[in-house]
Design a protein around this motif. Structure first.
Motif, PDB file in Angstrom:
ATOM      1  N   VAL A  48       0.963  -0.861   0.111  1.00 47.94           N
ATOM      2  CA  VAL A  48      -0.177   0.049   0.061  1.00 47.94           C
ATOM      3  C   VAL A  48       1.214   0.985   0.202  1.00 47.94           C
ATOM      4  CG1 VAL A  48      -1.985   0.876   1.482  1.00 47.94           C
ATOM      5  CG2 VAL A  48      -2.133  -1.272   0.947  1.00 47.94           C
ATOM      6  N   GLY A  49       1.946   1.222   0.571  1.00 49.79           N
ATOM      7  CA  GLY A  49       3.410   1.990   0.948  1.00 49.79           C
ATOM      8  C   GLY A  49       3.701   2.612  -0.941  1.00 49.79           C
ATOM      9  N   ARG A  50       4.140   1.501  -1.097  1.00 46.55           N
ATOM     10  CA  ARG A  50       4.886   2.148  -2.565  1.00 46.55           C
ATOM     11  C   ARG A  50       3.303   2.019  -3.505  1.00 46.55           C
ATOM     12  NH1 ARG A  50       8.452  -4.170  -3.108  1.00 46.55           N
ATOM     13  NH2 ARG A  50       9.621  -3.057  -1.369  1.00 46.55           N
ATOM     14  N   ALA A  51       2.465   1.527  -3.458  1.00 45.67           N
ATOM     15  CA  ALA A  51       1.470   2.211  -4.257  1.00 45.67           C
ATOM     16  C   ALA A  51       1.054   3.517  -3.757  1.00 45.67           C
ATOM     17  CB  ALA A  51      -0.230   1.559  -4.240  1.00 45.67           C
ATOM     18  N   LEU A  52       0.914   4.547  -2.889  1.00 41.89           N
ATOM     19  CA  LEU A  52       0.180   5.371  -2.746  1.00 41.89           C
ATOM     20  C   LEU A  52       1.619   6.459  -3.252  1.00 41.89           C
ATOM     21  CD1 LEU A  52      -0.857   5.740   0.806  1.00 41.89           C
ATOM     22  CD2 LEU A  52      -1.880   5.424  -1.274  1.00 41.89           C
ATOM     23  N   ALA A  53       2.714   6.000  -2.278  1.00 43.22           N
ATOM     24  CA  ALA A  53       4.376   6.792  -3.088  1.00 43.22           C
ATOM     25  C   ALA A  53       4.086   6.662  -4.681  1.00 43.22           C
ATOM     26  CB  ALA A  53       5.662   5.385  -2.880  1.00 43.22           C
ATOM     27  N   ALA A  54       3.890   5.960  -5.314  1.00 39.45           N
ATOM     28  CA  ALA A  54       3.680   5.671  -6.948  1.00 39.45           C
ATOM     29  C   ALA A  54       3.154   6.875  -7.751  1.00 39.45           C
ATOM     30  CB  ALA A  54       3.421   4.399  -7.357  1.00 39.45           C
ATOM     31  N   LEU A  55       1.713   6.683  -6.782  1.00 42.68           N
ATOM     32  CA  LEU A  55       1.078   7.754  -6.754  1.00 42.68           C
ATOM     33  C   LEU A  55       0.888   9.241  -6.931  1.00 42.68           C
ATOM     34  CD1 LEU A  55      -2.497   8.208  -8.076  1.00 42.68           C
ATOM     35  CD2 LEU A  55      -3.089   7.832  -5.121  1.00 42.68           C
ATOM     36  N   PHE A  56       0.905   9.317  -5.918  1.00 48.67           N
ATOM     37  CA  PHE A  56       2.258  10.378  -5.337  1.00 48.67           C
ATOM     38  C   PHE A  56       3.183  10.616  -6.663  1.00 48.67           C
ATOM     39  CE2 PHE A  56       5.346  13.544  -3.563  1.00 48.67           C
ATOM     40  CZ  PHE A  56       4.313  14.488  -2.992  1.00 48.67           C
ATOM     41  N   ARG A  57       3.803   9.982  -6.660  1.00 50.03           N
ATOM     42  CA  ARG A  57       5.258  10.804  -7.985  1.00 50.03           C
ATOM     43  C   ARG A  57       4.687  10.152  -8.792  1.00 50.03           C
ATOM     44  NH1 ARG A  57       7.560   5.787  -7.274  1.00 50.03           N
ATOM     45  NH2 ARG A  57       7.510   5.011  -9.562  1.00 50.03           N
ATOM     46  N   TRP A  58       3.329   9.916  -9.573  1.00 47.60           N
ATOM     47  CA  TRP A  58       2.880   9.945 -10.967  1.00 47.60           C
ATOM     48  C   TRP A  58       1.514  11.280 -10.915  1.00 47.60           C
ATOM     49  CZ3 TRP A  58       5.931   8.550 -14.873  1.00 47.60           C
ATOM     50  CH2 TRP A  58       6.272   7.147 -14.763  1.00 47.60           C
ATOM     51  N   THR A  59       1.320  11.859 -10.124  1.00 47.01           N
ATOM     52  CA  THR A  59       0.440  12.200 -10.030  1.00 47.01           C
ATOM     53  C   THR A  59       0.897  14.505  -9.771  1.00 47.01           C
ATOM     54  OG1 THR A  59       0.242  12.473  -7.782  1.00 47.01           O
ATOM     55  CG2 THR A  59      -1.776  11.059  -9.386  1.00 47.01           C
ATOM     56  N   VAL A  60       2.261  14.227  -8.768  1.00 45.35           N
ATOM     57  CA  VAL A  60       2.655  15.039  -8.111  1.00 45.35           C
ATOM     58  C   VAL A  60       3.645  15.577  -8.981  1.00 45.35           C
ATOM     59  CG1 VAL A  60       3.206  16.492  -6.579  1.00 45.35           C
ATOM     60  CG2 VAL A  60       1.131  15.104  -6.444  1.00 45.35           C
ATOM     61  N   VAL A  61       5.101  14.872  -8.652  1.00 45.39           N
ATOM     62  CA  VAL A  61       6.182  14.926  -8.517  1.00 45.39           C
ATOM     63  C   VAL A  61       6.770  14.536 -10.142  1.00 45.39           C
ATOM     64  CG1 VAL A  61       8.311  13.791  -8.312  1.00 45.39           C
ATOM     65  CG2 VAL A  61       6.969  13.767  -6.627  1.00 45.39           C
ATOM     66  N   GLU A  62       5.846  13.804 -11.213  1.00 51.60           N
ATOM     67  CA  GLU A  62       6.025  14.041 -12.334  1.00 51.60           C
ATOM     68  C   GLU A  62       5.949  14.757 -13.823  1.00 51.60           C
ATOM     69  OE1 GLU A  62       8.309  11.857 -14.396  1.00 51.60           O
ATOM     70  OE2 GLU A  62       9.380  11.014 -12.374  1.00 51.60           O
ATOM     71  N   PRO A  63       4.674  15.626 -12.786  1.00 55.95           N
ATOM     72  CA  PRO A  63       4.129  16.165 -14.341  1.00 55.95           C
ATOM     73  C   PRO A  63       4.556  18.173 -13.459  1.00 55.95           C
ATOM     74  CG  PRO A  63       2.103  15.594 -13.262  1.00 55.95           C
ATOM     75  CD  PRO A  63       3.737  14.651 -12.480  1.00 55.95           C
ATOM     76  N   ALA A  64       5.016  17.786 -12.012  1.00 54.64           N
ATOM     77  CA  ALA A  64       6.173  18.920 -11.962  1.00 54.64           C
ATOM     78  C   ALA A  64       7.654  18.804 -12.700  1.00 54.64           C
ATOM     79  CB  ALA A  64       6.356  19.104 -10.036  1.00 54.64           C
ATOM     80  N   ARG A  65       7.940  17.585 -12.481  1.00 52.05           N
ATOM     81  CA  ARG A  65       9.642  17.579 -13.182  1.00 52.05           C
ATOM     82  C   ARG A  65       9.118  18.048 -14.516  1.00 52.05           C
ATOM     83  NH1 ARG A  65      11.984  14.189 -15.776  1.00 52.05           N
ATOM     84  NH2 ARG A  65      10.816  12.437 -15.416  1.00 52.05           N
ATOM     85  N   ARG A  66       8.524  17.492 -15.446  1.00 52.52           N
ATOM     86  CA  ARG A  66       7.889  17.614 -17.007  1.00 52.52           C
ATOM     87  C   ARG A  66       7.525  18.982 -16.731  1.00 52.52           C
ATOM     88  NH1 ARG A  66       4.010  12.568 -18.830  1.00 52.52           N
ATOM     89  NH2 ARG A  66       6.282  10.909 -18.502  1.00 52.52           N
TER      90      ARG A  66
END
Length: 341
Positions: A209-227
């Motif tokens: 569950v923690g990895r899923a939440l981390a992946a969701l946060f990465r793909w919803t917040v971190v990756e758009p911000a990085r792009r």
């Protein structure tokens, strides 16, 4: 291989263990998964708080505690109590110990030897020793009688307690408590094993569950911000830097250089103006001897410069006579430029 081992283990453990194991594990797993997830979240929050808040606060409180409590008491002990104790010990030794030792040695010891020791020896030898022997003989007789009574009473109590307490308790332990304890031990062991298994499974679930939440946060917040930073903000920043900041910086540096040069020229002009005003009002500073020395040094410098510039000819290296060279030197010393130069 695992199935055979589980069958052998189940066959050796009995039907009660096999019947209790699976339901207990299912119930414990359902109950433990939320607890394990909450526990992991609390562990992460606790580590974050410990690293960012509690540890610096603890260090600050420890330093404050040392500054408020430890260091004043250490200073009080070192600079007040220790010297005071040393002085009191010296005073006690001088005023109490030395007089008491002299009194004991020279007064009490002779007086006690003469008044107490001789009568005490006579009383011990002729009164206390016979009375003690008589009392010892009577005491040995009483001890023997008491030992016989105590042995009889002890034997009676021993058999009474053994018949009324030990044998019934042993029967209850052997035929009632031991079987019930075995059953409860099996239940407790299986419950503990189920709890450990459920705790490990809950750990895997919590990790997933923690990895899923981390992946969701990465793909919803971190990756758009990085792009956004890479594709939009970085080119805009480079354009602003090249089109605005660098020209402004170059203009500021050029303005600074111009301002510094202007200030340098203004300071040089002011110094020259002060020097001219001082020369006009007070005259040339320095005595006549110093002015003559400066003129001689200026003449020598000028003669050296002219000699190095001209081609060597004649006895003085430039085709002039001694008189012409002297006139030319005086002319240079007076600040006039010779003709032909």
């Amino acid at each position: 291989m695992d199935l055979e081992k589980s069958r052998e283990r189940s066959g050796g453990e009995g039907c009660l263990v096999v019947a209790l194991r699976m339901p207990v594990r299912i119930v414990v797993l359902v109950l433990v998964v939320p607890v394990r997830m909450v526990w992991d979240a609390l562990v992460v929050a606790g580590r974050f708080l410990g690293d960012t808040v509690l540890r610096p606060m603890g260090r600050a409180l420890a330093w404050v505690g040392r500054a408020v409590f430890v260091w004043p008491f250490v200073a009080l002990w070192r600079w007040v109590l220790v010297p005071l104790g040393t002085a009191l010990r010296w005073l006690g030794a001088v005023l109490v110990v030395v007089p008491a030792g002299a009194l004991y040695r020279w007064v009490l010891t002779p007086l006690g030897h003469g008044l107490l020791v001789v009568p005490s020896v006579w009383l011990y030898r002729w009164v206390l020793t016979p009375v003690g022997h008589a009392l010892a003989w009577c005491g040995r007789g009483l001890v023997a009688v008491g030992a016989l009574l105590v042995a009889g009473i002890g034997a009676a109590l021993y058999w009474t307690v053994r018949v009324l307490v030990v044998w019934p308790a042993y029967a209850v332990w052997r035929w009632v408590l031991a079987p019930v304890g075995r059953v409860l031990g099996v239940v407790a062991r299986e419950a503990g094993a189920a709890l450990g298994h459920a705790w490990r499974v809950a750990g895997y679930v919590s990790l997933a569950v923690g990895r899923a939440l981390a992946a969701l946060f990465r793909w919803t917040v971190v990756e758009p911000a990085r792009r956004l930073y890479r594709t939009v903000l970085t080119p805009v920043g480079h354009a602003v830097r090249d089109a605005v900041l660098r020209p402004v910086a170059e203009a500021a540096r050029a303005a600074g250089r111009v301002a510094r040069e202007t200030l340098r020229l203004v300071r040089a002009t002011a110094r020259q103006a002060r020097r001219d005003v001082r020369r006009a009002l007070l005259g040339d500073p320095g005595t006549a001897g110093e002015q003559g020395d400066r003129e001689v040094k200026g003449a020598r410098a000028a003669s050296g410069a002219y000699a190095s510039a001209d081609a060597p000819a004649g006895p003085y290296g430039n085709g002039m006579s001694g008189a012409s060279w002297g006139n030319r030197t005086r002319t240079c010393a007076q600040g006039e430029r010779p003709l032909g130069r």
